[in-house]
Design a protein around this motif. Structure first.
Motif, PDB file in Angstrom:
ATOM      1  N   UNK A   1      10.334  10.046  -3.047  1.00 41.32           N
ATOM      2  CA  UNK A   1      11.659   8.570  -3.127  1.00 41.32           C
ATOM      3  C   UNK A   1      11.782   7.683  -1.959  1.00 41.32           C
ATOM      4  N   UNK A   2      12.437   8.413  -1.032  1.00 38.85           N
ATOM      5  CA  UNK A   2      12.701   8.032  -0.407  1.00 38.85           C
ATOM      6  C   UNK A   2      11.752   6.603   0.665  1.00 38.85           C
ATOM      7  N   UNK A   3      10.068   7.605   0.503  1.00 33.50           N
ATOM      8  CA  UNK A   3       8.903   6.405   1.096  1.00 33.50           C
ATOM      9  C   UNK A   3       8.425   5.153   0.237  1.00 33.50           C
ATOM     10  N   UNK A   4       8.791   6.000  -1.218  1.00 28.50           N
ATOM     11  CA  UNK A   4       8.281   5.009  -1.895  1.00 28.50           C
ATOM     12  C   UNK A   4       9.310   3.930  -2.176  1.00 28.50           C
ATOM     13  N   UNK A   5      11.136   3.601  -1.452  1.00 28.47           N
ATOM     14  CA  UNK A   5      11.581   2.857  -1.652  1.00 28.47           C
ATOM     15  C   UNK A   5      11.688   1.941  -0.554  1.00 28.47           C
ATOM     16  N   UNK A   6      10.657   2.851   0.855  1.00 27.92           N
ATOM     17  CA  UNK A   6      10.852   1.966   2.462  1.00 27.92           C
ATOM     18  C   UNK A   6       9.726   1.158   1.740  1.00 27.92           C
ATOM     19  N   UNK A   7       8.657   0.751   1.273  1.00 29.47           N
ATOM     20  CA  UNK A   7       7.586   0.539   0.650  1.00 29.47           C
ATOM     21  C   UNK A   7       8.042   0.000  -0.386  1.00 29.47           C
ATOM     22  N   UNK A   8       8.927  -0.619  -0.678  1.00 26.83           N
ATOM     23  CA  UNK A   8       9.288  -1.143  -1.538  1.00 26.83           C
ATOM     24  C   UNK A   8       9.634  -2.505  -0.621  1.00 26.83           C
ATOM     25  N   UNK A   9      10.979  -1.252   0.196  1.00 25.74           N
ATOM     26  CA  UNK A   9      12.013  -3.056   0.954  1.00 25.74           C
ATOM     27  C   UNK A   9      11.325  -3.635   1.554  1.00 25.74           C
ATOM     28  N   UNK A  10       9.695  -3.516   2.092  1.00 23.28           N
ATOM     29  CA  UNK A  10       9.167  -3.524   3.608  1.00 23.28           C
ATOM     30  C   UNK A  10       8.350  -4.375   2.525  1.00 23.28           C
ATOM     31  N   UNK A  11       7.620  -4.335   1.785  1.00 23.92           N
ATOM     32  CA  UNK A  11       7.022  -5.509   0.478  1.00 23.92           C
ATOM     33  C   UNK A  11       7.455  -6.965   0.567  1.00 23.92           C
ATOM     34  N   UNK A  12       9.482  -6.234  -0.381  1.00 27.14           N
ATOM     35  CA  UNK A  12       9.813  -6.939  -1.037  1.00 27.14           C
ATOM     36  C   UNK A  12      10.508  -8.039   0.917  1.00 27.14           C
ATOM     37  N   UNK A  13      11.078  -8.069   1.391  1.00 25.94           N
ATOM     38  CA  UNK A  13      11.191  -8.194   3.018  1.00 25.94           C
ATOM     39  C   UNK A  13      10.138  -9.177   3.155  1.00 25.94           C
ATOM     40  N   UNK A  14       9.328  -7.968   3.876  1.00 27.99           N
ATOM     41  CA  UNK A  14       8.037  -8.903   4.284  1.00 27.99           C
ATOM     42  C   UNK A  14       7.546 -10.378   3.180  1.00 27.99           C
ATOM     43  N   UNK A  15       7.916 -10.364   2.027  1.00 30.71           N
ATOM     44  CA  UNK A  15       7.148 -11.439   1.345  1.00 30.71           C
ATOM     45  C   UNK A  15       8.137 -12.393   1.029  1.00 30.71           C
ATOM     46  N   UNK A  16       9.355 -11.827   1.152  1.00 25.89           N
ATOM     47  CA  UNK A  16      10.350 -13.627   1.312  1.00 25.89           C
ATOM     48  C   UNK A  16      10.137 -13.986   2.715  1.00 25.89           C
ATOM     49  N   UNK A  17      10.125 -12.806   3.584  1.00 21.92           N
ATOM     50  CA  UNK A  17       9.964 -14.616   4.763  1.00 21.92           C
ATOM     51  C   UNK A  17       8.632 -14.570   5.269  1.00 21.92           C
ATOM     52  N   UNK A  18       7.673 -13.738   4.952  1.00 23.70           N
ATOM     53  CA  UNK A  18       6.200 -14.503   4.917  1.00 23.70           C
ATOM     54  C   UNK A  18       5.899 -16.278   4.011  1.00 23.70           C
ATOM     55  N   UNK A  19       6.544 -15.913   3.035  1.00 24.12           N
ATOM     56  CA  UNK A  19       6.542 -17.327   1.838  1.00 24.12           C
ATOM     57  C   UNK A  19       7.382 -17.910   3.023  1.00 24.12           C
TER      58      UNK A  19
ATOM     59  N   UNK B   1       0.997  -0.685  -0.005  1.00 25.78           N
ATOM     60  CA  UNK B   1       0.094  -0.088   0.145  1.00 25.78           C
ATOM     61  C   UNK B   1       0.575   1.642  -0.047  1.00 25.78           C
ATOM     62  N   UNK B   2       1.744   1.328   0.584  1.00 25.28           N
ATOM     63  CA  UNK B   2       2.616   2.812   0.480  1.00 25.28           C
ATOM     64  C   UNK B   2       3.008   2.533  -0.231  1.00 25.28           C
ATOM     65  N   UNK B   3       4.036   1.405  -1.089  1.00 28.50           N
ATOM     66  CA  UNK B   3       4.713   1.567  -2.277  1.00 28.50           C
ATOM     67  C   UNK B   3       3.247   2.405  -3.196  1.00 28.50           C
ATOM     68  N   UNK B   4       2.598   2.241  -3.282  1.00 29.31           N
ATOM     69  CA  UNK B   4       1.480   2.116  -4.594  1.00 29.31           C
ATOM     70  C   UNK B   4       1.054   3.413  -4.503  1.00 29.31           C
ATOM     71  N   UNK B   5       1.240   4.186  -3.374  1.00 34.04           N
ATOM     72  CA  UNK B   5       0.007   5.639  -2.996  1.00 34.04           C
ATOM     73  C   UNK B   5       1.451   6.730  -2.829  1.00 34.04           C
ATOM     74  N   UNK B   6       2.640   6.044  -2.479  1.00 29.95           N
ATOM     75  CA  UNK B   6       3.520   7.169  -2.162  1.00 29.95           C
ATOM     76  C   UNK B   6       4.298   6.689  -3.911  1.00 29.95           C
ATOM     77  N   UNK B   7       4.947   7.537  -4.955  1.00 28.53           N
ATOM     78  CA  UNK B   7       4.793   7.175  -5.974  1.00 28.53           C
ATOM     79  C   UNK B   7       6.545   7.454  -6.007  1.00 28.53           C
ATOM     80  N   UNK B   8       7.442   6.692  -7.133  1.00 32.69           N
ATOM     81  CA  UNK B   8       9.001   7.086  -6.727  1.00 32.69           C
ATOM     82  C   UNK B   8       9.025   8.363  -7.053  1.00 32.69           C
TER      83      UNK B   8
END
Length: 254
Positions: free
Chosen positions: A139-157, A128-135
């Motif tokens: 950019x810093x907020x979008x990047x943080x959302x992307x890192x949170x999404x990718x990291x959480x996704x990998x550990x969740x799987x 949601x964060x990387x979606x509603x705050x575009x690059x």
């Protein structure tokens, strides 16, 4: 005029009744169709802008961040993710209840179930964060959302695969075995192309070679698509279940 009493039979009827399989398909199709639409529109109408990088070398595919930051692509993506996010929270809660039922007397697995639930929540929040705050906005907020999404996704799987390895160990259900095997394959696929995406991204920034960012974008697509496919395995996990909204009994109203 005769007064008609409120019928208890009507109160017992569900207000909404949706098969979980249908909910799973809709939940996954929303971001899938939104992503495809954004990439296609970016290539057709905003090719130069979508494929531009600071290196100014030839590039042939837009990254997902670039594709969803343009107009009207950003509105399509926000609409699809906005609709898709609420069922994702519901599915995360359903899995937590499912794991608690399976591991009711095993503390370690119960704690892992809670961790998996929290990772599912943080993955959705990151999306949601990387979606509603575009690059191109912050950019810093979008990047943080992307890192949170990718990291959480990998550990969740990873945590999900661990839980399902324990379920599959004692399960006789063909659907549960199939679900576990596909979860494991998609997790390995996701991690493999995630490493390739990171490699191509760093190589592009370090050497500015023509076409390298295209390989990064393609690997990024595969990472996101495998993430969607991983969540689609809920189709097997809750195949016989339904999502039901009912009117509470009179005595339980607040």
């Amino acid at each position: 005029m005769q007064q008609v009493l409120y019928g208890s039979v009507d109160r017992d009827q569900p207000l909404i009744r949706v098969p979980f399989t249908r909910l799973a398909v809709i939940t996954v199709c929303l971001p899938l169709l939104g992503l495809v639409a954004c990439i296609v529109l970016a290539l057709l109408y905003h090719y130069n802008e979508a494929t531009y990088t600071h290196c100014e070398v030839p590039n042939y595919l837009p990254s997902i961040s670039a594709a969803i930051s343009l107009t009207p692509e950003r509105y399509i993506w926000r609409f699809s993710i906005g609709l898709h996010s609420a069922p994702r929270f519901l599915v995360a809660a359903a899995y937590l209840s499912f794991y608690r039922g399976r591991f009711s007397r095993r503390l370690t697995e119960q704690l892992l179930s809670v961790l998996t639930f929290l990772l599912a929540l943080s993955e959705n929040v990151g999306l949601l964060l990387l979606t509603y705050v575009s690059s191109n906005e912050t950019y810093s907020v979008h990047k943080s959302g992307f890192v949170l999404f990718i990291g959480s996704s990998l550990f969740h799987m990873m945590c999900t695969c661990k839980l399902w390895s324990l379920i599959a160990k004692y399960s006789l259900s063909a659907e549960e075995m199939m679900s576990y095997r596909w979860k494991l394959r998609l997790f390995l696929f996701n991690g493999f192309f995630g490493l390739f995406a990171a490699y191509f991204y760093k190589r592009h920034n370090a050497h500015c070679e023509a076409g390298i960012y295209t390989f990064f974008a393609f690997c990024e697509y595969l990472v996101v698509l495998s993430n969607m496919a991983f969540h689609m395995t809920a189709y097997w996990d809750f195949g016989g279940k339904e999502v039901i909204v009912v009117t509470p009994p009179e005595g339980k109203r607040f």
